[in-house]
Design an enzyme around this catalytic site. Structure first.
Site, short mmCIF file in Angstrom:
data_model
loop_
_atom_site.label_atom_id
_atom_site.label_comp_id
_atom_site.label_asym_id
_atom_site.label_seq_id
_atom_site.Cartn_x
_atom_site.Cartn_y
_atom_site.Cartn_z
N GLY A 77 57.89 25.57 119.24
CA GLY A 77 57.93 26.48 120.07
C GLY A 77 56.52 27.49 119.23
O GLY A 77 56.76 26.99 118.15
N PRO A 84 55.04 29.85 115.82
CA PRO A 84 55.34 29.99 114.66
C PRO A 84 56.23 31.35 114.73
O PRO A 84 55.98 32.41 115.61
CB PRO A 84 54.27 30.03 114.08
CG PRO A 84 53.06 29.72 114.34
CD PRO A 84 53.81 29.59 115.69
N GLY A 85 57.09 31.69 113.85
CA GLY A 85 58.14 32.60 113.07
C GLY A 85 59.13 32.82 114.87
O GLY A 85 59.40 33.77 114.55
N THR A 86 59.11 31.81 115.66
CA THR A 86 60.33 32.29 116.12
C THR A 86 61.37 31.48 116.29
O THR A 86 62.72 31.74 117.12
CB THR A 86 60.07 31.32 117.88
OG1 THR A 86 59.46 30.06 117.56
CG2 THR A 86 58.92 32.32 118.32
N GLY A 87 62.28 31.42 115.00
CA GLY A 87 63.01 31.13 114.25
C GLY A 87 63.35 29.52 114.21
O GLY A 87 64.74 29.53 114.36
N LYS A 88 62.95 28.99 114.46
CA LYS A 88 63.27 27.30 114.58
C LYS A 88 64.47 27.27 113.61
O LYS A 88 65.18 25.81 113.58
CB LYS A 88 62.10 26.30 114.95
CG LYS A 88 61.18 27.12 116.68
CD LYS A 88 59.91 25.95 116.61
CE LYS A 88 59.09 26.01 115.80
NZ LYS A 88 58.33 27.24 115.01
N THR A 89 63.08 27.07 112.46
CA THR A 89 64.09 26.32 111.73
C THR A 89 65.44 27.03 110.97
O THR A 89 66.65 26.35 110.52
CB THR A 89 63.29 27.30 109.99
OG1 THR A 89 61.61 26.12 110.28
CG2 THR A 89 63.68 26.15 109.08
N SER A 95 44.00 26.87 133.11
CA SER A 95 44.43 27.56 133.71
C SER A 95 43.54 29.02 133.98
O SER A 95 44.20 29.78 134.67
CB SER A 95 45.89 28.08 133.15
OG SER A 95 45.47 28.80 131.50
N LYS A 120 52.52 34.94 129.52
CA LYS A 120 51.31 35.24 130.52
C LYS A 120 51.97 36.05 131.25
O LYS A 120 51.03 37.24 131.23
CB LYS A 120 50.30 34.25 131.55
CG LYS A 120 49.77 32.89 130.61
CD LYS A 120 49.01 31.72 131.31
CE LYS A 120 48.42 30.28 130.91
NZ LYS A 120 48.53 30.23 131.99
#
Length: 773
Positions: free
Chosen positions: A355, A357-362, A678, A721
């Protein structure tokens, strides 16, 4: 003493004492000393030499020098560079310093000479006995100290006068200047004889101990290895003092081995290495290598497991506390727990969170470790190029060490931690090896139970480890590596989700971090909405957290400076704290226009809208593309033109149109590179609109790829989108028919208020987008 008093130029010596009948040279650099030497050379060459008590004093007074010195005759003076003079002198006789003359440019001393007749009162037999005794002691000293020449012994044999022998030995023995000063101050010959005997006896004892020590060292080492000798001397000193015991370390390793939880193969290997350690010399380079290897093996958790918390309700509670949304990730973790409860173990899955950056993966990985009560180890793979970082270095190399996986297990202290492989899409390779290939064995649940680290040389069991990897873009993960992991997409947050995250997590965290309380600072929901819309443009919440932190800092300053009790941030006063808003959404056009179509794009920070413009001009049939378009978008434009030309009769376009007109396709914000598969139907729609002079609906946006025959192909990043279209005020979104299954998975919160039209062919797109007149 004689009554003879002389006034002579004087030099104060530093760190040396000159005795009578001694011929020696010394350097003088002080201006007073040089002038004293020059005055002596002009007045009979006689000079008085006295030793300073403290050699650091630059301008000595009467208290800074010894009382007894020597009257000497200057034999030679040589001028050296840097205003230094080298003086050769011969000591004549002892003299006592009475006082320094005043008002002189150099030291001028008044001295009193000693009466030498008293020495003749010693009986001749006694003189002879003392002379022989002194020669015997000096002979022993010469045998102990090889640096004193044998020629001196032959010279002493020819001397019969006791005083001459006493002076010759005093002058030739390499004593410290303070000891020589004692000899100089001892006027009486018998007393001087006794003092010299004591000094020589002490020197003989010191040399004897030193020679014995050197003999012991030489028996242990090779005489040609100077460095080895120094090490042996250190070792011998330590043994004499009882400070080290070579076998003590080995005994400690044996005790640690007995407590170690490991299989027989591992224990046999460590035992063998301990035996090698015992038999290896402590000074060899291999000794340190074996020590480091044994300590590494003993620190690894071979069969040590930590107890997991398998309570599914507790895990769900912790995950909900730490993160808002992310339902797919939470669901997968709870499924993993359920399977572990049923199977009582089994291979752990390898999950990859993909995902922006900054979406809380870590932070998800950290929360999972907390929910399962597992040890947490983070390994950052961003920019790692050396294969040895994963597999370790071979022990033969200098500075060899285990790989990051083995070090991670050692840090965790158990064989079943949660290991986060952060930024797995950013590993690279160079001449040292391919890092991603080294990870293949690690991330294969069928193979990693026998993972081989080059340094450890024993199979490490990684099957109990719960691996969670993170990546920003799935396309950049090497294909074989991608195949070994279970991909879970962590998509962009909606505005509503960002508001919840800000209120429940970010605001609380930043208020505490900046020393505030929830009563002192409050931010209204409308203000949060404005921060999200006007001050941040991202898929995650990292910049949102920074903006909240900025508000907290300014609020803290106001509380301290103005003694405010509470501060409330609203939509009206937000500009005071964050300045003017930085971002505005490119809202939908108010009127329908010809040749202008709104497209949808995916970026690394979420979705965005693109306005594609097409102009038709008289010309020679050329096509011009501007706006920093990539190769894929250029090919999509050419494909669209070919499709339109093949359908020219259907769209009532004259055969000569494409020969007599130029087509210019432009996508604004020309400084921003654009590419991706796209925008095909968007560019084709804009061109048909411009060629046929039909208007395009302003409230319609579209995404999809076109083929030569007019089929609409599926695309990715649909959630982002549609979210971008909704934020821009678009009412209708055209998506490929084959993306219908992706739309089903998008939450109703995002789809609410947007009419989604599915199109399988280009004609269906045109039917929706073009305004029929």
């Amino acid at each position: 003493m004689r009554d003879l008093i002389q006034v002579l130029p004087t030099v104060a010596l530093r760190g040396m004492t000159i005795l009578p009948k001694m011929v020696v040279h010394f350097d003088v650099s002080r201006e007073k000393s040089i002038k004293a030497v020059e005055n002596a050379m002009m007045n009979g060459q006689e000079i008085f030499l006295v030793t300073q008590k403290n050699f650091e004093v630059e301008d000595p007074s009467l208290e800074d020098v010894y009382k007894i010195g020597v009257l000497a005759k200057i034999k030679q003076v040589i001028k050296l560079p840097k205003n230094i003079a080298r003086v050769l002198v011969e000591g004549i006789e002892r003299a006592e310093l009475s006082r320094f003359e005043d008002d002189q440019e150099f030291l001028m001393s008044e001295i009193v000479l000693f009466d030498q007749d008293a020495n003749e009162e010693i009986p001749t037999p006694k003189k002879e006995a003392m002379c022989r005794s002194l020669k015997e002691i000096f002979t022993k000293y010469c045998l102990a100290n090889q640096r004193v020449g044998k020629d001196l012994l032959r010279q002493l044999e020819d001397l019969d006068d006791f005083v001459e022998v006493l002076d010759e030995i005093s002058n030739s023995t390499p004593l410290h200047y303070e000891e020589k000063q004692q000899l100089l101050e001892t006027i009486n010959v018998e007393e001087r004889y006794e003092l010299l005997c004591v000094l020589l006896s002490n020197e003989i004892e010191i040399l004897k101990i030193k020679n014995e020590f050197q003999t012991k060292v030489k028996e242990r080492v090779d005489r040609n290895q100077k460095e080895y000798i120094l090490r042996e001397q250190i070792k011998l000193i330590q043994e004499e003092l009882g400070e080290s015991n070579p076998s003590l370390e080995a005994e400690q390793y044996v005790e640690a081995l007995e407590k170690l939880k490991a299989n027989k193969e591992v224990k046999d290997k460590i035992k063998k290495e301990i035996e090698r350690f015992k038999s290896t010399s402590a000074n060899s380079s291999e000794h340190a290598v074996i020590r480091g290897y044994i300590e590494t093996l003993l620190e690894l958790p071979w069969d040590k497991l930590s107890k997991e918390n398998k309570d599914i309700k507790n895990a769900q509670k912790i995950l909900d506390e730490d993160h808002y949304g992310l339902e797919k990730v939470k669901e997968r973790v709870l499924e993993f727990l359920a399977v572990r409860n049923l199977t009582k173990g089994g291979n752990s899955p390898i999950i990859c969170l993909v995902g922006p950056p900054g979406t809380g993966k870590t932070s998800i990985a950290r929360s999972v470790a907390r929910a399962l009560e597992k040890k947490y180890v983070r390994i950052s793979l961003g920019g790692v190029r050396d294969e040895a970082e994963i597999r370790g270095h071979r022990k033969t190399y200098v500075g060899a060490m285990p790989g990051r996986l083995a070090n991670g297990l050692r840090t965790a202290g158990v064989k079943n931690p949660l290991i986060l492989l952060d930024e797995i899409d950013k590993v690279s390779s160079d001449y040292k090896g391919d890092t991603s290939s080294a990870l293949l064995e690690v991330l294969d649940s069928e193979q990693n139970s026998k993972f081989r680290d080059h340094y450890i040389e024993l199979p490490l069991d990684l099957s109990e480890v719960l691996f969670i990897a993170t990546a920003n873009e799935a396309q950049k993960i090497p294909r074989p590596l991608y195949d070994r992991m279970e991909i879970i997409e962590v998509t962009s947050y909606t505005e509503n989700e960002k508001v919840h995250i800000a209120k429940e997590h970010l605001l609380v965290k930043q208020i505490e971090k900046h020393g505030l309380t929830e009563k002192q600072l409050t931010i209204s929901k409308h203000a949060l909405d404005l921060i999200i819309r006007g001050y941040t443009k991202e898929a995650g919440v990292r910049n949102l957290e920074r903006k909240i932190g900025e508000i907290c800092r300014k609020a803290a300053r106001e509380i301290i400076e103005d003694n405010k009790k509470t501060i409330k941030i609203t939509e009206s006063n937000l500009v005071k704290y964050l300045g003017k808003s930085r971002y505005t959404y490119d809202m939908a056009n108010e009127t329908d226009e010809v040749g202008i179509v709104r497209g949808l794009a995916w970026t690394s920070v979420g979705g965005d809208t693109l306005q594609i413009e097409v102009n038709i001009m008289p010309g020679k049939g050329e096509v011009q593309l501007t706006g920093q378009l990539g190769d894929v978008m250029k090919e999509s434009a050419r494909t669209g033109i070919s499709f339109i030309r093949s359908k020219s009769e259907e769209y009532k376009i004259s055969k000569e149109f494409f020969k007599e007109h130029d087509i210019h396709i432009h996508i604004p914000e020309g400084a921003v590179p654009k590419d991706g598969p796209s925008a095909g139907i968007t560019m084709a729609t804009a061109m048909i609109s411009a060629i046929t002079n039909k208007k395009v609906r302003a409230d319609v946006a579209m995404t999809g790829e076109i083929t030569l025959r007019g089929r609409v192909l599926p695309i990715g990043g649909l959630k982002e989108k549609i979210l971008a279209a909704k934020n821009a005020g678009i009412k209708t979104v055209i998506v490929p028919e084959k993306n219908r299954r992706d739309v089903v998975e998008i939450s109703n919160e995002i789809k609410k208020g947007v009419d989604i039209i599915y199109a399988a062919r280009m004609q269906e797109v045109l039917d929706t987008a073009l305004v029929e007149e």
